[in-house]
Design an enzyme around this catalytic site. Structure first.
Site, PDB file in Angstrom:
ATOM      1  N   ARG A   1       0.819  -1.215   0.000  1.00  0.00           N
ATOM      2  CA  ARG A   1       0.000   0.000   0.000  1.00  0.00           C
ATOM      3  C   ARG A   1       0.857   1.270   0.000  1.00  0.00           C
ATOM      4  O   ARG A   1       0.421   2.305  -0.502  1.00  0.00           O
ATOM      5  CB  ARG A   1      -0.934   0.002   1.210  1.00  0.00           C
ATOM      6  CG  ARG A   1      -2.149  -0.898   0.995  1.00  0.00           C
ATOM      7  CD  ARG A   1      -3.027  -0.910   2.209  1.00  0.00           C
ATOM      8  NE  ARG A   1      -4.374  -1.403   1.894  1.00  0.00           N
ATOM      9  CZ  ARG A   1      -5.325  -1.558   2.789  1.00  0.00           C
ATOM     10  NH1 ARG A   1      -5.093  -1.261   4.066  1.00  0.00           N
ATOM     11  NH2 ARG A   1      -6.511  -1.993   2.439  1.00  0.00           N
TER      12      ARG A   1
ATOM     13  N   GLY B   1      -7.924  -9.481   0.797  1.00  0.00           N
ATOM     14  CA  GLY B   1      -6.641  -9.700   1.478  1.00  0.00           C
ATOM     15  C   GLY B   1      -6.066 -11.096   1.296  1.00  0.00           C
ATOM     16  O   GLY B   1      -4.886 -11.250   0.950  1.00  0.00           O
TER      17      GLY B   1
ATOM     18  N   GLY C   1     -12.301  -4.467   1.818  1.00  0.00           N
ATOM     19  CA  GLY C   1     -13.697  -4.083   2.014  1.00  0.00           C
ATOM     20  C   GLY C   1     -14.158  -3.058   0.984  1.00  0.00           C
ATOM     21  O   GLY C   1     -15.290  -3.134   0.488  1.00  0.00           O
TER      22      GLY C   1
END
Ligand code: 3PG
Ligand code: MG
Length: 396
Positions: A35, A349, A372
């Site tokens: 990320r 994930g 999500g």
């Protein structure tokens, strides 16, 4: 379309960038920097525009308390390594000292604020807290796709006080995932797995109207098998999941697309390494056995659907891939997705972890940074962090 950093004049302006640096930590360091890497293009772009850059993120769920183990320092250290230049840190994310540090930044300087969720006002989307964040800058950039499903002060509240545009990562995520909903190259094949049907039922329902084929594996497939009358022994997916799967099967019967279930599975008396594994047709799952992976006939059927696809979206492992004895299904499906000339998109994930474990990342069109958030987006729900951004020019 949302306005992107490249469509907004921000040369030299002080910019507040919401990033999703909610990364896994291990032994005081960042154990997966995906990320952080994903945010680099936006940070580089803004630095190239001569902007002083103020970065803000949450890390974990400290629930409004200072939690020492959730400070941003390890993230700042990793970011500095990746940028090849210093990253300043702050003791907090709001307050006079932070405001002074932000004001003192030179063009191209980068400051990473302390964990936003040390303040309960962040998740409460408190207006005066949002205002304090906004006062740190002249323009707001949201590059935190992974947090866009949250209406928090740093994702939604702040947009009431500053011109607000999408970062490059956010723009790419919305483009690639948006294409799945709008105009996927066909056939559009969706591969779903993981533990619970209930987690993916809304996604299944939305995808039944969009996809040509849905392939179901993983523990959630067991609930479908039981709903169809198969005994599943001690497999996961029993209980209330079976009713949810029955609803999904009823929806699938009404939909144009097909939903395929496993025809064979790998079973064992327990999920432990060394347990004796057997491959059986789904009708023959033993009363004391657990189904832990899809079998070879299922793999072949799934591979052929994936191989003939124009678009593939994959979310959820096909079995207990963390154990070598039950990894074949996830590995084979992953390799088929990677080898496919289709537009290939992976989210979630566990699935991203599988992709990484099998070294397939470089062979996919897009690996989403949102778990999500990508699910909610593909369920057809509006993401508050996206909705709040300025609209771009209408598509030509
Ligand atoms: C994530 O990792 O899913 C995002 O960073 C959002 O985190 P949250 O689920 O704690 O809001
Ligand atoms: Mg989450």
């Amino acid at each position: 379309m949302k306005r992107s950093v490249t469509d907004y004049p921000l040369a030299g302006k002080r910019v507040l960038v919401r990033v999703d640096f909610n990364v896994p930590l291990e032994d005081g360091g960042v154990s997966d920097d995906t990320r952080i890497r994903a945010a680099l293009p936006t940070i580089d772009y803004l630095r190239g525009q001569g902007c002083p850059v103020v970065l803000a993120s949450h890390l974990g769920r400290p629930k409004g308390q200072v939690v020492e183990g959730l400070r941003m320092a390890p993230v700042a250290a990793r970011l500095a390594e990746l940028l090849g230049r210093p990253v300043a840190t702050a003791a907090d994310c709001v307050g006079p000292a932070v405001a002074a540090a932000a004001a003192a930044l030179a063009p191209g300087d980068v400051l990473l604020l302390e964990n936003l969720r040390f303040h309960a006002e962040e998740t409460a989307n408190d207006a005066s807290f949002a205002r304090e964040l906004a006062d740190l800058a002249e323009v707001y950039v949201n590059d935190a796709f992974g947090t866009a499903h949250r209406a928090h002060a740093s994702t939604e509240g702040v947009t009431h006080y500053l011109p607000s545009v999408a970062g490059l990562l956010m723009t790419r995520e919305l483009e690639v995932l948006g294409r799945l909903l709008r105009d996927p190259a066909r056939p559009f094949v969706v591969v779903l797995g993981g533990l619970k049907v209930s987690d993916k039922i809304t996604l299944i329902e939305n995808m039944l109207g969009l996809a040509d084929t849905i392939l179901v594996g993983g523990a959630m497939a067991n609930a479908f098998l039981k709903a169809q009358g198969c005994e599943i022994g001690r497999s996961r997916g029993d209980g209330e999941q079976v009713g949810v799967a029955a609803d999904a099967l009823a929806a699938a019967a009404r939909a144009a697309g097909e939903l395929l279930l496993p025809v064979d599975v790998v079973t064992a008396p327990s999920p432990e390494a060394g347990a004796e594994a057997r491959t059986v047709p789904v009708e023959d799952i033993g009363g004391d056995d657990m189904a832990l992976d899809i079998g070879p006939r299922t793999i072949a059927a799934f591979e052929s659907r994936v191989g003939g696809a124009g678009t593939v979206y994959w979310n959820g492992p096909m079995g207990l891939f963390e154990e070598a004895a039950f990894a074949a299904g996830t590995k084979a499906v992953g390799e088929a997705v990677a080898a496919s000339p289709a537009v290939t998109v992976v989210g979630g994930g566990d699935t991203v972890a599988a992709v990484r474990a099998f070294g397939l990342e470089g062979c996919l069109t897009h690996v989403s940074t949102g778990g999500g958030a990508s699910m909610e987006f593909l369920e057809g729900r509006a993401l508050p962090g996206v909705e709040a951004l300025m609209d771009g020019e209408p598509d030509a």
